[in-house]
Design an enzyme around this catalytic site. Structure first.
Site, PDB file in Angstrom:
ATOM      1  N   PHE A 174      -1.166   0.186  12.731  1.00 60.86           N
ATOM      2  CA  PHE A 174      -1.081  -0.065  11.296  1.00 60.86           C
ATOM      3  C   PHE A 174      -0.475   1.177  10.664  1.00 60.86           C
ATOM      4  CE2 PHE A 174      -3.576  -3.296   8.609  1.00 60.86           C
ATOM      5  CZ  PHE A 174      -3.032  -4.366   9.307  1.00 60.86           C
ATOM      6  N   GLN A 202      -3.372   0.310  -5.502  1.00 58.84           N
ATOM      7  CA  GLN A 202      -2.423   0.239  -4.392  1.00 58.84           C
ATOM      8  C   GLN A 202      -1.496  -0.969  -4.539  1.00 58.84           C
ATOM      9  OE1 GLN A 202      -3.445  -0.827  -0.059  1.00 58.84           O
ATOM     10  NE2 GLN A 202      -3.087   1.382   0.004  1.00 58.84           N
ATOM     11  N   HIS A 236       0.860  -3.074  -2.492  1.00 60.56           N
ATOM     12  CA  HIS A 236       1.242  -3.372  -1.111  1.00 60.56           C
ATOM     13  C   HIS A 236       2.740  -3.592  -1.059  1.00 60.56           C
ATOM     14  CE1 HIS A 236       1.307  -5.185   2.861  1.00 60.56           C
ATOM     15  NE2 HIS A 236       0.030  -4.882   3.010  1.00 60.56           N
ATOM     16  N   LEU A 273       0.212 -11.984  -0.204  1.00 61.92           N
ATOM     17  CA  LEU A 273       0.390 -10.936   0.801  1.00 61.92           C
ATOM     18  C   LEU A 273       1.077 -11.435   2.068  1.00 61.92           C
ATOM     19  CD1 LEU A 273      -0.300  -7.955   1.439  1.00 61.92           C
ATOM     20  CD2 LEU A 273      -2.374  -8.800   2.553  1.00 61.92           C
ATOM     21  N   GLU A 314       0.375  -6.554   6.636  1.00 59.72           N
ATOM     22  CA  GLU A 314       0.943  -5.367   7.266  1.00 59.72           C
ATOM     23  C   GLU A 314       1.061  -5.533   8.776  1.00 59.72           C
ATOM     24  OE1 GLU A 314      -0.226  -0.656   7.485  1.00 59.72           O
ATOM     25  OE2 GLU A 314      -0.341  -1.703   5.575  1.00 59.72           O
ATOM     26  N   ARG A 347       1.469   3.088   2.631  1.00 59.81           N
ATOM     27  CA  ARG A 347       1.831   1.954   1.788  1.00 59.81           C
ATOM     28  C   ARG A 347       2.507   2.388   0.501  1.00 59.81           C
ATOM     29  NH1 ARG A 347      -3.471  -2.052   2.444  1.00 59.81           N
ATOM     30  NH2 ARG A 347      -2.898  -2.856   4.503  1.00 59.81           N
ATOM     31  N   HIS A 350      -2.369  -4.845  -4.973  1.00 58.08           N
ATOM     32  CA  HIS A 350      -3.115  -5.330  -3.807  1.00 58.08           C
ATOM     33  C   HIS A 350      -4.566  -4.884  -3.766  1.00 58.08           C
ATOM     34  CE1 HIS A 350      -3.924  -6.609   0.239  1.00 58.08           C
ATOM     35  NE2 HIS A 350      -4.055  -5.387   0.695  1.00 58.08           N
ATOM     36  N   ARG A 395      -5.188   3.751   0.017  1.00 53.72           N
ATOM     37  CA  ARG A 395      -6.020   3.251   1.116  1.00 53.72           C
ATOM     38  C   ARG A 395      -5.224   3.086   2.405  1.00 53.72           C
ATOM     39  NH1 ARG A 395      -6.967  -1.603   3.282  1.00 53.72           N
ATOM     40  NH2 ARG A 395      -6.125  -2.859   1.567  1.00 53.72           N
TER      41      ARG A 395
END
Length: 620
Positions: free
Chosen positions: A157, A271, A273, A290, A293, A324, A388, A423
């Site tokens: 990730f 955040q 995304h 979304l 990721e 991100r 997000h 995050r």
């Protein structure tokens, strides 16, 4: 400390029974509520858990395993919570594929991604406990993907030094919540569906219950308890373009906590995304939804309309798997500079990977896009940034969940501290179960025999009756402004003035527009009774307006760029701003003050000094 006088803010003054009165939009001045009186029911419980996602479920499980019978309430059907949309995975330093990984490295990655505004104790508690929480979920039946030798599989990730994200295809959150709900049902934990909480019974120093209504019947509900756990999510859905489910993440937890006397922390950090679906291509109902990721974690690449793999310009080492905030700003820059698609996005392409592999690892994405006429094993998706996750939230002690208001606790995306200024992907689900267990343990130790039969004081009853009267008046509103319209305008306001790029002029303009919106709530029109979506939206609006103002004011206060907060007029990170912003409310208004950030423990400092980082080219 910055003090904003009452005339300038949206959090009303304390009333004579305690708490803060008048937050609900009141509707038109001519509203007649004689036919809208709220009948009410009193519900008694030793612990009330508000929010039925992963965090609330894990707290409730711990309480039940300690011999208590908590009551969980949620706005939707049991098991139907926003957790189900957390698709890509959950982090734990298991070392299934990279044996050198360990919790201090996980903690160092989390601190680096959070630009060192995180609460180090919160980070360490999460990363230390996560291997045990993964094994626990495995024992409870969560069907994690496995390696050939039977170990729990892990994927890359963004911004992580090793493969530590455990997963169930690309439906990890859904599978995890199903497992937690099954566990809760086995423990026979009581649950009430379709309940909206509109006020906590508080005198500013302690909480004695909550008030709300049954969304199916319209009946008022007074929950009498000495212990309330807020687990109602974040506030990213206040934005016009977001990845949250409809009508969730409206800021309920933060508004309720602030009104009850708790503090909010770092609300400026939202955040965005990098990869939300582009509505102009796929339809308005899909805008911002979304694209996990996990697509990039499995090797997905980003291209602009000119066919350039543009992350080579912005992050040649980590490419699409950089943090991100970095990737989201890069995409926004490409679109702004005219290299976006005709629909206002960029391309995300994983078609270079084997078709069978894609279908195995990303089944939900394959299925979703196939229904829209796109075969992602052969062609790219169109994506763009979307609001997000909110790193900011209620300020708590992470060992206990305590908020500083006696009897009030908080957990999950409702709180701030683990994630700092940005995050790390895969850490949201991790926080819910790691901290959720700890909070459940602590609350169970606070419950006494007297808490099983709490009484109702005259002051509490009076505060509840005033709230029921406010709900009745709201339901009778017959003005000209619909809640749906005002919510849409609020979303546009935040996207425009407190989005990926911010500056002083824009933030001040946003505050001015916010005051105009608030003034228009005096002319609300409710289409239907208290069971209607219109009424629900009006209550959502009241929560979102409160949190939006806190967000705008803290974004204005932080005169630097850090993580997800980017000020074009202050584009550099200022070392002197390595401080948290704490917001509280009283009869004088909103107060904003700074608080220094603690230092991590020696093992984590050593991991930071070692400088671990992802070698992206393992994916090539």
């Amino acid at each position: 400390m910055t003090q904003i006088p009452p005339a300038d803010h949206g959090v009303p003054a304390a009333d004579d029974a305690g708490g803060i009165d008048g937050r609900l939009p009141q509707g038109g001045a001519e509203a007649d509520d004689r036919d809208h009186e709220v009948t009410s029911d009193i519900v008694t419980t030793s612990v009330l858990v508000i929010g039925a996602g992963a965090a609330g479920a894990r707290v409730a499980i711990e309480l039940a395993e300690s011999g208590l019978e908590p009551l969980v309430v949620g706005k939707r059907d049991y098991g139907d919570a926003h957790t189900t949309w957390a698709a890509g995975g959950i982090n734990a330093a298991l070392g299934s594929l990279d044996p050198e990984d360990d919790w201090p490295i996980h903690a160092a990655d989390t601190l680096n991604e959070g630009h060192h505004l995180n609460d180090p104790e919160a980070v360490e508690l999460t990363t230390k406990h996560m291997p045990d929480r993964i094994r626990e979920l495995d024992e409870w039946g969560l069907s994690f993907a496995r390696t050939d030798d039977g170990a729990i599989n892990q994927r890359y990730f963004g911004a992580q030094s090793y493969r530590r994200t455990c997963f169930v295809g690309d439906r990890t959150g859904e599978a995890m919540l199903e497992t937690l709900i099954d566990r809760a049902k086995a423990l026979e934990i009581p649950y009430r569906e379709n309940v909206m909480i509109t006020r906590l019974l508080s005198d500013g120093t302690r909480v004695d219950g909550a008030v709300g209504f049954d969304m199916e019947t319209g009946e008022g509900l007074l929950f009498r308890t000495n212990h309330v756990v807020l687990a109602a999510g974040g506030f990213s859905a206040a934005y016009q373009r977001h990845s949250s489910r409809d009508d969730e993440n409206n800021g309920d937890a933060q508004a309720l906590a602030l009104e009850a006397g708790a503090r909010l922390l770092d609300t400026e950090f939202v955040q965005f995304h990098p990869t939300g679906m582009v509505g102009e291509r796929y339809g308005e109902e899909w805008d911002g939804r979304l694209v996990t990721e996990a697509v990039r974690g499995e090797g997905g690449r980003l291209y602009n309309a000119d066919g350039e793999r543009f992350m080579e310009r912005y992050s040649p080492d980590q490419m699409e798997l950089d943090a991100r905030d970095v990737v989201a700003r890069a995409i926004a820059a490409e679109i702004r500079e005219g290299r976006g698609t005709e629909h206002g996005g960029v391309y995300l392409d994983i078609s270079h990977r084997d078709s069978k592999y894609i279908r195995e690892r990303l089944p939900t994405m394959v299925d979703r896009f196939e229904k829209l006429g796109v075969d992602i094993t052969a062609e790219p998706m169109e994506v763009g940034p979307t609001a997000h996750y909110t790193m900011g939230g209620v300020d708590i002690d992470f060992r206990t969940g305590e908020t500083g208001v006696d009897g009030l606790y908080a957990v999950g995306e409702a709180v701030a501290g683990v994630h700092g200024a940005n995050r790390l992907g895969g850490n949201s689900l991790a926080e819910t179960v790691a901290i959720g267990k700890l909070v459940g343990e602590h609350v169970s130790e606070q419950v006494t025999a007297a808490d099983h039969e709490p009484t109702i004081t005259d002051g509490q009853r009076a505060l509840a009756e005033r709230e029921f009267a406010a709900l009745a008046e709201l339901a009778a509103a017959d003005g000209d402004a619909t809640p749906e319209t005002l919510l849409e305008e609020l979303g546009d306001l935040l996207w425009t003035h407190a989005g990926i790029l911010r500056n002083e002029d824009g933030l001040r303009e946003g505050l001015d527009h916010l005051e105009d919106l608030r003034a228009r709530t005096a002319d609300l029109q409710i289409d239907g009774d208290r069971t209607s979506r219109s009424f629900e939206y009006a209550v959502d609006l009241s929560m979102s307006l409160t949190v939006a103002e806190v967000l705008l004011r803290t974004a204005l206060e932080r005169t630097e760029s850090r993580g997800a907060h980017y000020r074009t007029d202050f584009p550099e990170t200022d070392p002197d701003w390595r401080q948290n912003l704490i917001v509280s409310a009283d009869e004088r208004g909103l107060s904003i003050r700074r608080r220094g950030v603690a230092e991590p423990s020696e093992p984590v400092r050593e991991a930071l000094e070692e400088g671990y980082a992802l070698d992206y080219h393992h994916l090539e």
